[in-house]
Design a protein around this motif. Structure first.
Motif, PDB file in Angstrom:
ATOM      1  N   PHE A 103       0.876  -1.176   0.000  1.00 55.42           N
ATOM      2  CA  PHE A 103       0.000   0.000   0.000  1.00 55.42           C
ATOM      3  C   PHE A 103       0.911   1.223   0.000  1.00 55.42           C
ATOM      4  O   PHE A 103       1.453   1.613   1.037  1.00 55.42           O
ATOM      5  N   LYS A 104       1.115   1.769  -1.192  1.00 53.59           N
ATOM      6  CA  LYS A 104       2.049   2.895  -1.321  1.00 53.59           C
ATOM      7  C   LYS A 104       1.358   4.204  -0.964  1.00 53.59           C
ATOM      8  O   LYS A 104       0.264   4.481  -1.467  1.00 53.59           O
ATOM      9  N   VAL A 105       2.010   4.990  -0.110  1.00 52.37           N
ATOM     10  CA  VAL A 105       1.473   6.295   0.272  1.00 52.37           C
ATOM     11  C   VAL A 105       2.584   7.335   0.142  1.00 52.37           C
ATOM     12  O   VAL A 105       3.748   7.058   0.479  1.00 52.37           O
ATOM     13  N   ALA A 106       2.218   8.525  -0.340  1.00 56.14           N
ATOM     14  CA  ALA A 106       3.174   9.643  -0.373  1.00 56.14           C
ATOM     15  C   ALA A 106       2.469  10.898   0.124  1.00 56.14           C
ATOM     16  O   ALA A 106       1.266  11.080  -0.081  1.00 56.14           O
ATOM     17  N   ALA A 107       3.228  11.739   0.787  1.00 57.94           N
ATOM     18  CA  ALA A 107       2.688  13.015   1.284  1.00 57.94           C
ATOM     19  C   ALA A 107       3.618  14.136   0.824  1.00 57.94           C
ATOM     20  O   ALA A 107       4.846  13.981   0.839  1.00 57.94           O
ATOM     21  N   GLU A 137       8.650  25.886  -0.971  1.00 57.99           N
ATOM     22  CA  GLU A 137       9.343  24.597  -1.000  1.00 57.99           C
ATOM     23  C   GLU A 137       8.365  23.438  -0.746  1.00 57.99           C
ATOM     24  O   GLU A 137       7.396  23.581   0.013  1.00 57.99           O
ATOM     25  N   VAL A 138       8.643  22.310  -1.388  1.00 56.82           N
ATOM     26  CA  VAL A 138       7.826  21.106  -1.186  1.00 56.82           C
ATOM     27  C   VAL A 138       8.701  20.023  -0.558  1.00 56.82           C
ATOM     28  O   VAL A 138       9.803  19.755  -1.043  1.00 56.82           O
ATOM     29  N   ILE A 139       8.216  19.428   0.523  1.00 59.17           N
ATOM     30  CA  ILE A 139       8.961  18.351   1.188  1.00 59.17           C
ATOM     31  C   ILE A 139       8.117  17.079   1.135  1.00 59.17           C
ATOM     32  O   ILE A 139       6.943  17.083   1.510  1.00 59.17           O
ATOM     33  N   ILE A 140       8.757  16.018   0.664  1.00 62.29           N
ATOM     34  CA  ILE A 140       8.049  14.763   0.409  1.00 62.29           C
ATOM     35  C   ILE A 140       8.322  13.740   1.514  1.00 62.29           C
ATOM     36  O   ILE A 140       9.414  13.699   2.071  1.00 62.29           O
ATOM     37  N   GLY A 141       7.337  12.913   1.782  1.00 57.82           N
ATOM     38  CA  GLY A 141       7.529  11.758   2.666  1.00 57.82           C
ATOM     39  C   GLY A 141       6.792  10.566   2.080  1.00 57.82           C
ATOM     40  O   GLY A 141       5.778  10.739   1.386  1.00 57.82           O
ATOM     41  N   VAL A 142       7.289   9.369   2.340  1.00 58.99           N
ATOM     42  CA  VAL A 142       6.584   8.152   1.918  1.00 58.99           C
ATOM     43  C   VAL A 142       6.463   7.233   3.127  1.00 58.99           C
ATOM     44  O   VAL A 142       7.156   7.419   4.130  1.00 58.99           O
ATOM     45  N   ASN A 143       5.589   6.233   3.030  1.00 57.08           N
ATOM     46  CA  ASN A 143       5.530   5.268   4.125  1.00 57.08           C
ATOM     47  C   ASN A 143       6.731   4.325   4.044  1.00 57.08           C
ATOM     48  O   ASN A 143       7.159   3.919   2.958  1.00 57.08           O
ATOM     49  N   GLU A 153       2.801  10.720   5.991  1.00 55.97           N
ATOM     50  CA  GLU A 153       2.589  12.055   6.579  1.00 55.97           C
ATOM     51  C   GLU A 153       3.666  12.348   7.628  1.00 55.97           C
ATOM     52  O   GLU A 153       4.241  13.431   7.686  1.00 55.97           O
ATOM     53  N   ARG A 154       3.913  11.334   8.490  1.00 59.13           N
ATOM     54  CA  ARG A 154       4.926  11.547   9.536  1.00 59.13           C
ATOM     55  C   ARG A 154       6.320  11.603   8.937  1.00 59.13           C
ATOM     56  O   ARG A 154       7.163  12.377   9.389  1.00 59.13           O
ATOM     57  N   SER A 155       6.579  10.809   7.893  1.00 55.09           N
ATOM     58  CA  SER A 155       7.895  10.887   7.238  1.00 55.09           C
ATOM     59  C   SER A 155       8.125  12.306   6.718  1.00 55.09           C
ATOM     60  O   SER A 155       9.217  12.870   6.901  1.00 55.09           O
ATOM     61  N   ALA A 156       7.120  12.883   6.084  1.00 52.29           N
ATOM     62  CA  ALA A 156       7.267  14.241   5.514  1.00 52.29           C
ATOM     63  C   ALA A 156       7.495  15.260   6.635  1.00 52.29           C
ATOM     64  O   ALA A 156       8.393  16.111   6.545  1.00 52.29           O
ATOM     65  N   LEU A 157       6.706  15.145   7.689  1.00 52.14           N
ATOM     66  CA  LEU A 157       6.834  16.126   8.785  1.00 52.14           C
ATOM     67  C   LEU A 157       8.159  15.976   9.522  1.00 52.14           C
ATOM     68  O   LEU A 157       8.794  16.981   9.874  1.00 52.14           O
ATOM     69  N   PHE A 158       8.591  14.749   9.754  1.00 50.98           N
ATOM     70  CA  PHE A 158       9.856  14.555  10.474  1.00 50.98           C
ATOM     71  C   PHE A 158      11.040  15.017   9.621  1.00 50.98           C
ATOM     72  O   PHE A 158      12.016  15.557  10.136  1.00 50.98           O
ATOM     73  N   GLN A 176      -2.538  12.955  15.293  1.00 48.51           N
ATOM     74  CA  GLN A 176      -1.963  13.473  16.537  1.00 48.51           C
ATOM     75  C   GLN A 176      -0.684  14.255  16.252  1.00 48.51           C
ATOM     76  O   GLN A 176      -0.470  15.352  16.775  1.00 48.51           O
ATOM     77  N   VAL A 177       0.166  13.695  15.386  1.00 53.06           N
ATOM     78  CA  VAL A 177       1.434  14.354  15.058  1.00 53.06           C
ATOM     79  C   VAL A 177       1.169  15.628  14.241  1.00 53.06           C
ATOM     80  O   VAL A 177       1.768  16.676  14.481  1.00 53.06           O
ATOM     81  N   MET A 178       0.251  15.547  13.293  1.00 51.93           N
ATOM     82  CA  MET A 178      -0.095  16.717  12.472  1.00 51.93           C
ATOM     83  C   MET A 178      -0.669  17.826  13.346  1.00 51.93           C
ATOM     84  O   MET A 178      -0.424  19.012  13.122  1.00 51.93           O
ATOM     85  N   ASN A 179      -1.434  17.430  14.364  1.00 51.12           N
ATOM     86  CA  ASN A 179      -2.040  18.406  15.263  1.00 51.12           C
ATOM     87  C   ASN A 179      -0.976  19.246  15.963  1.00 51.12           C
ATOM     88  O   ASN A 179      -1.139  20.442  16.178  1.00 51.12           O
ATOM     89  N   GLU A 180       0.131  18.610  16.324  1.00 48.69           N
ATOM     90  CA  GLU A 180       1.188  19.336  17.028  1.00 48.69           C
ATOM     91  C   GLU A 180       2.146  20.040  16.069  1.00 48.69           C
ATOM     92  O   GLU A 180       2.608  21.147  16.353  1.00 48.69           O
ATOM     93  N   LEU A 181       2.451  19.403  14.945  1.00 45.14           N
ATOM     94  CA  LEU A 181       3.531  19.918  14.087  1.00 45.14           C
ATOM     95  C   LEU A 181       3.074  20.815  12.948  1.00 45.14           C
ATOM     96  O   LEU A 181       3.899  21.421  12.270  1.00 45.14           O
ATOM     97  N   MET A 182       1.758  20.894  12.706  1.00 43.84           N
ATOM     98  CA  MET A 182       1.249  21.777  11.645  1.00 43.84           C
ATOM     99  C   MET A 182       0.266  22.783  12.240  1.00 43.84           C
ATOM    100  O   MET A 182      -0.385  22.486  13.246  1.00 43.84           O
ATOM    101  N   PRO A 183       0.106  23.960  11.615  1.00 42.08           N
ATOM    102  CA  PRO A 183      -0.850  24.933  12.131  1.00 42.08           C
ATOM    103  C   PRO A 183      -2.277  24.377  12.123  1.00 42.08           C
ATOM    104  O   PRO A 183      -2.609  23.542  11.274  1.00 42.08           O
TER     105      PRO A 183
END
Ligand code: THU
Length: 130
Positions: free
Chosen positions: A22-26, A34-40, A53-58, A91-98
């Motif tokens: 199950f491929k996911v990208a954010a 700037e665009v920052i990418i993350g994948v599972n 999502e967490r890969s991109a944010l981290f 939960q992570v998006m809640n803290e790390l994104m506006p």
């Protein structure tokens, strides 16, 4: 938005998802454009897998990006259904994104459903609760 969508789609090939297939990208968009990418990234010890999502944010935070720098995030898969962020990511998006950052959920037909970050996790646990 199209740029974010295209970049996320392109990144799906980097998804390390040999167990779920199950491929996911954010794709995170910053105020400076700037665009920052993350994948599972999965693991044989399944619980250690990390969502796109967490890969991109981290990755963003590792580069010094902070909450106020982030405008939106777009999430994509190869599925016909809209992808919706899991509870851990919310939960992570809640803290790390506006709170008013846009969260774009896409499907494979090119359709996009957009919500506000704060609406994904009502009654969230936050630093205010500590
Ligand atoms: N996954 C994500 O990367 N993001 C989501 O929003 C939902 C699920 C990943 C985790 C796992 O690698 C795979 O998708 C199947 O659950």
């Amino acid at each position: 938005m199209n740029k974010l969508y295209d970049e996320a789609k392109k990144a799906l090939k980097n998804s390390y998802s040999k167990y779920s297939n199950f491929k996911v990208a954010a794709a995170l968009k910053l105020k400076n454009g700037e665009v920052i990418i993350g994948v599972n990234v999965e693991n044989a010890s399944f619980g250690l897998s990390n969502c796109a999502e967490r890969s991109a944010l981290f990755t963003a935070y590792s580069r010094g990006v902070r909450k106020e720098d982030i405008v939106e995030i777009l999430i994509t898969t190869e599925q016909d259904e809209f992808i919706s962020p899991c509870g851990a990511c919310r939960q992570v998006m809640n803290e790390l994104m506006p709170a008013d950052a846009l969260v774009h959920m896409t499907n494979n037909k090119g359709e996009i459903k957009t919500v506000l970050n704060k609406d994904l996790l009502p009654y969230a646990f936050s630093e205010d609760d500590l």
